[in-house]
Design a protein around this motif. Structure first.
Motif, PDB file in Angstrom:
ATOM      1  N   ALA A 153       4.760   8.424  11.718  1.00  0.00           N
ATOM      2  CA  ALA A 153       5.479   7.510  12.607  1.00  0.00           C
ATOM      3  C   ALA A 153       5.916   6.250  11.868  1.00  0.00           C
ATOM      4  O   ALA A 153       6.932   5.637  12.223  1.00  0.00           O
ATOM      5  N   LEU A 154       5.179   5.846  10.828  1.00  0.00           N
ATOM      6  CA  LEU A 154       5.605   4.696  10.024  1.00  0.00           C
ATOM      7  C   LEU A 154       6.948   4.977   9.366  1.00  0.00           C
ATOM      8  O   LEU A 154       7.856   4.135   9.407  1.00  0.00           O
ATOM      9  N   LEU A 155       7.091   6.148   8.762  1.00  0.00           N
ATOM     10  CA  LEU A 155       8.346   6.496   8.112  1.00  0.00           C
ATOM     11  C   LEU A 155       9.478   6.618   9.132  1.00  0.00           C
ATOM     12  O   LEU A 155      10.613   6.205   8.869  1.00  0.00           O
ATOM     13  N   THR A 158      15.416   2.461   5.422  1.00  0.00           N
ATOM     14  CA  THR A 158      15.104   3.474   4.419  1.00  0.00           C
ATOM     15  C   THR A 158      15.715   3.102   3.065  1.00  0.00           C
ATOM     16  O   THR A 158      16.561   2.212   2.963  1.00  0.00           O
ATOM     17  N   ASN A 159      15.285   3.793   2.041  1.00  0.00           N
ATOM     18  CA  ASN A 159      15.569   3.440   0.646  1.00  0.00           C
ATOM     19  C   ASN A 159      17.069   3.383   0.361  1.00  0.00           C
ATOM     20  O   ASN A 159      17.784   4.371   0.540  1.00  0.00           O
ATOM     21  N   ALA A 160      17.550   2.234  -0.102  1.00  0.00           N
ATOM     22  CA  ALA A 160      18.953   2.084  -0.490  1.00  0.00           C
ATOM     23  C   ALA A 160      19.075   1.491  -1.890  1.00  0.00           C
ATOM     24  O   ALA A 160      20.094   0.901  -2.237  1.00  0.00           O
ATOM     25  N   PRO A 162       3.286  13.349   2.930  1.00  0.00           N
ATOM     26  CA  PRO A 162       1.920  13.532   3.445  1.00  0.00           C
ATOM     27  C   PRO A 162       0.847  13.109   2.446  1.00  0.00           C
ATOM     28  O   PRO A 162      -0.162  12.500   2.832  1.00  0.00           O
ATOM     29  N   ALA A 163       1.057  13.415   1.151  1.00  0.00           N
ATOM     30  CA  ALA A 163       0.064  13.029   0.140  1.00  0.00           C
ATOM     31  C   ALA A 163      -0.039  11.513   0.035  1.00  0.00           C
ATOM     32  O   ALA A 163      -1.142  10.955  -0.062  1.00  0.00           O
ATOM     33  N   ALA A 164       1.113  10.830   0.046  1.00  0.00           N
ATOM     34  CA  ALA A 164       1.101   9.369  -0.063  1.00  0.00           C
ATOM     35  C   ALA A 164       0.469   8.727   1.172  1.00  0.00           C
ATOM     36  O   ALA A 164      -0.377   7.827   1.068  1.00  0.00           O
ATOM     37  N   ASP A 221       0.831  -1.204   0.000  1.00  0.00           N
ATOM     38  CA  ASP A 221       0.000   0.000   0.000  1.00  0.00           C
ATOM     39  C   ASP A 221       0.870   1.261   0.000  1.00  0.00           C
ATOM     40  O   ASP A 221       0.555   2.238  -0.684  1.00  0.00           O
ATOM     41  N   LEU A 222       1.962   1.242   0.754  1.00  0.00           N
ATOM     42  CA  LEU A 222       2.873   2.387   0.779  1.00  0.00           C
ATOM     43  C   LEU A 222       3.563   2.557  -0.566  1.00  0.00           C
ATOM     44  O   LEU A 222       3.698   3.681  -1.069  1.00  0.00           O
TER      45      LEU A 222
END
Length: 257
Positions: free
Chosen positions: A202-204, A213-215, A230-232, A145-146
């Motif tokens: 808080a999820l992020l 986090t993205n690697a 915020p939009a996502a 979903d994310l």
């Protein structure tokens, strides 16, 4: 083999996460117990264990079961906090001592290696004959979903997209990966876990504090619009006013010959 992940970035993320990992201990311990419960299904007694990337959730539990434990991690800071004798992994060539352990537990740590079959082969070689590998990793469907929300929000805001959530293996492929790596009696099943967040950001923060986090090498390295996250997050599914983050945790077991 084309490198999917930026190894140095993964290390930096885990280094930064190490001082903050303690606040995630309840979640990490719950996930670890779901994995370690598989040890109760065998009568084999284990004495020497490798905790591979367990972030403090694995080594203490293994030591309570009477095992001598080494804790390996690509982050020296994370290895030092993991609870066993620290062991630094400096590259995708792990340089583990052959046939040293009768148990290897790789808990939510293998998904950042480009050559997953090669990583499993190296862990098998570190096992004594008839030693057990117990591993877990996010399976396809994790944070789906994310992933979708980020892609849709970024396209809407910028007209383009970049990858922000790692690719994960199909559960149906996991037992085959063990077999390819030379394990006998390979088994893969899945734990379906939902995490609820009243504060979507808080999820992020939890992903950052876990070193997740993205690697991806293909990630966009420029600043993103402030409105993106915020939009996502506003598009994420909710229950009782809290967003839902889904983890499909594949749990793998295989025996060294």
């Amino acid at each position: 083999m084309e490198q999917i992940f930026d190894f140095d970035a993964v290390r930096r993320h885990r280094d930064r996460a190490a001082p903050r990992i303690a606040h995630l201990a309840p979640v990490l311990s719950d996930l670890a117990e779901r994995v370690l419960d598989r040890l109760d299904d065998t009568s084999r007694r284990f004495t020497t264990a490798l905790d591979f990337g367990g972030r403090g959730a694995i080594a203490p539990a293994l030591r309570q079961r009477g095992m001598s434990v080494d804790s390996a991690d690509i982050s020296a800071l994370m290895a030092a906090r993991a609870g066993g004798t620290p062991l630094l992994i400096e590259s995708e060539d792990f340089r583990l001592e052959p046939q040293r352990y009768d148990l290897v537990v790789a808990h939510l740590s293998l998904h950042w290696f480009t050559d997953l079959p090669g990583a499993l082969i190296q862990l098998r070689r570190a096992l004594k004959p008839e030693g057990l590998l117990l591993a877990s990793l996010p399976a396809l469907g994790t944070l789906q979903d994310l992933r979708t929300a980020l892609l849709e929000a970024e396209e809407s805001l910028t007209g383009g997209v970049s990858p922000r959530v790692s690719p994960f293996p199909e559960l149906s492929d996991c037992a085959g990966l063990l077999q390819r790596a030379g394990f006998s009696l390979p088994v893969a099943d899945v734990e379906e876990i939902e995490l609820l967040y009243a504060n979507p950001l808080a999820l992020l923060h939890d992903l950052r504090d876990a070193g997740e986090t993205n690697a991806l090498r293909a990630r966009r390295k420029t600043f993103v619009p402030a409105a993106l996250f915020p939009a996502a997050l506003g598009q994420m599914p909710q229950r009782d006013g809290r967003i839902i983050a889904r983890l499909r945790m594949a749990v793998l077991t295989g025996w060294a010959s």
